[in-house]
Design an enzyme around this catalytic site. Structure first.
Site, mmCIF file in Angstrom:
data_model
loop_
_atom_site.group_PDB
_atom_site.id
_atom_site.type_symbol
_atom_site.label_atom_id
_atom_site.label_comp_id
_atom_site.label_asym_id
_atom_site.label_seq_id
_atom_site.Cartn_x
_atom_site.Cartn_y
_atom_site.Cartn_z
ATOM 1 N N ASP A 1 0.831 -1.124 -0.134
ATOM 2 C CA ASP A 1 -0.075 0.087 0.136
ATOM 3 C C ASP A 1 1.049 1.361 0.019
ATOM 4 O O ASP A 1 2.178 1.058 0.244
ATOM 5 C CB ASP A 1 -0.616 -0.054 1.199
ATOM 6 C CG ASP A 1 -1.668 1.211 1.502
ATOM 7 O OD1 ASP A 1 -2.232 1.381 0.432
ATOM 8 O OD2 ASP A 1 -1.472 1.711 2.663
ATOM 9 N N ASP B 1 -0.192 5.387 0.841
ATOM 10 C CA ASP B 1 -0.258 6.128 1.901
ATOM 11 C C ASP B 1 -0.329 5.320 3.253
ATOM 12 O O ASP B 1 -1.357 4.561 3.189
ATOM 13 C CB ASP B 1 -1.671 6.846 1.584
ATOM 14 C CG ASP B 1 -1.588 7.725 0.581
ATOM 15 O OD1 ASP B 1 -0.362 8.330 0.101
ATOM 16 O OD2 ASP B 1 -2.483 8.198 -0.175
HETATM 17 P P1 B16 Z 1 -6.508 10.429 -3.551
HETATM 18 P P2 B16 Z 1 -3.721 4.092 0.125
HETATM 19 C C1 B16 Z 1 -5.544 6.032 -0.127
HETATM 20 O O1 B16 Z 1 -4.361 5.752 -0.459
HETATM 21 C C2 B16 Z 1 -5.781 6.981 1.275
HETATM 22 O O2 B16 Z 1 -5.345 6.191 2.175
HETATM 23 C C3 B16 Z 1 -6.927 7.477 1.394
HETATM 24 O O3 B16 Z 1 -6.838 8.373 2.517
HETATM 25 C C4 B16 Z 1 -7.185 8.332 0.282
HETATM 26 O O4 B16 Z 1 -8.658 8.730 0.543
HETATM 27 C C5 B16 Z 1 -7.133 7.489 -1.053
HETATM 28 O O5 B16 Z 1 -5.875 6.850 -1.188
HETATM 29 C C6 B16 Z 1 -7.431 8.335 -2.241
HETATM 30 O O6 B16 Z 1 -6.624 9.419 -2.367
HETATM 31 O O7 B16 Z 1 -7.598 11.389 -3.280
HETATM 32 O O8 B16 Z 1 -5.212 10.647 -3.787
HETATM 33 O O9 B16 Z 1 -7.121 9.740 -4.941
HETATM 34 O O10 B16 Z 1 -3.690 3.915 1.308
HETATM 35 O O11 B16 Z 1 -4.621 3.322 -0.814
HETATM 36 O O12 B16 Z 1 -2.361 4.133 -0.755
HETATM 37 MG MG MG Z 2 -2.952 3.205 3.210
#
Ligand code: B16
Ligand code: MG
Length: 210
Positions: free
Chosen positions: A9, A11
Site C-alpha cells: 500500500d 499512503d
Molecule cells: P486520492 P492508499 C488512499 O491511499 C488513502 O489512504 C486514502 O486516505 C485516500 O482517500 C485515497 O488513497 C484516495 O486518495 O484522493 O489521492 O485519490 O492508502 O490506498 O495508498
Molecule cells: Mg494506506
C-alpha cells in the site's frame, strides 16, 4: 519459498500523507460549516476520494448535488496536491529502499496497490517510480478498498497467485481487501487490526518471508 511477491500500500506504508489529507479535508469542512476532526480523518484511510467525501458529509445536514460533490472533491484534491508538491525522497519511510533490494535479491516481485489517484505523483516525489514490477492505483480500478480489485490487478500484473503474495497495509479497509482477494495481509501500525501478521517497521517484513 512460500511467498513470491509483496504488494505495498502507499499512503501510510511507504509514506505518510495522512496529515495532508486531514488539512485539505478540514479546509473543505470549514467551507461548508463542518468541524472535521483527526478522528474523522482516521476513517478515510484507504478509501477513495469520493467515499471520503461521503464520510465527511455525514456531518452535514445539507443536501449536495452530485455536481457539487464533484466540485468539492476536486477542490480538496487541489489543496492536497499543494501539500504533495513539497514532498521529496526524504518522505520515503526509512528502510524502504533496502527492503526493496533485499526482496529482489530473494527473487520476490514487488508492486504498489493504492486507492490513490495521486499515487504516480507521490511515487515520483519519493523517487521510487521505477522501483516496482507493477503499480496499480486509483486510476486503474472501479471499486476501491475494501474491494480486492486493486490487489487482484496487481497480482495479475505480477503474474502471481494471490495466495503467494503478502499485502502490506496500514488500513483496515486494505486488510479486508487483501483478505477478500485471497492474499496474506500484513498490518503495519495501529489501524490494521485484523491482519494475519503484524509488524512495527518495514524491515520486520523479512522476518515473515525468511
Ligand atoms: P486520492 P492508499 C488512499 O491511499 C488513502 O489512504 C486514502 O486516505 C485516500 O482517500 C485515497 O488513497 C484516495 O486518495 O484522493 O489521492 O485519490 O492508502 O490506498 O495508498
Ligand atoms: Mg494506506
Amino acid at each position: 519459498m512460500k511467498y513470491r511477491g509483496v504488494i505495498f500500500d502507499l499512503d501510510g506504508v511507504l509514506c505518510s500523507t495522512d496529515e495532508y489529507h486531514y488539512l485539505a479535508w478540514k479546509e473543505i469542512g470549514e467551507a461548508i460549516g463542518i468541524d472535521f476532526t483527526r478522528a474523522d480523518n482516521h476513517r478515510l484511510r484507504g478509501v477513495s476520494r469520493m467515499e471520503s467525501l461521503e464520510i465527511l458529509l455525514e456531518k452535514s445536514e445539507q443536501d449536495f448535488s452530485q455536481e457539487k460533490k464533484e466540485l468539492l472533491a476536486e477542490r480538496k484534491n487541489r489543496i492536497y496536491r499543494k501539500y504533495l508538491e513539497r514532498m521529496s525522497e526524504k518522505d520515503l519511510v526509512p528502510g524502504a529502499l533496502e527492503l526493496f533490494s533485499e526482496l529482489k535479491k530473494r527473487n520476490l516481485k514487488i508492486a504498489v496497490g493504492s486507492s490513490s489517484k495521486n499515487a504516480g505523483f507521490i511515487l515520483e516525489k519519493l523517487g521510487i517510480r521505477d522501483a516496482f514490477d507493477a503499480v496499480v492505483d486509483g486510476n486503474d480500478i472501479e471499486h476501491s478498498k475494501p474491494h480486492p480489485e486493486v490487489f487482484l490487478n496487481a497480482a495479475e500484473a505480477l503474474g502471481l497467485e494471490p495466495g503467494s503474495i503478502l499485502v502490506l497495509e496500514d488500513a483496515e479497509a486494505g486488510i479486508e481487501a487483501a483478505r477478500a482477494g485471497g492474499f496474506v495481509p500484513v498490518g503495519i501500525g495501529p489501524a490494521a487490526g485484523s491482519a494475519v501478521f503484524r509488524i512495527d517497521k518495514l524491515s520486520d517484513l523479512l522476518g515473515i518471508i525468511k
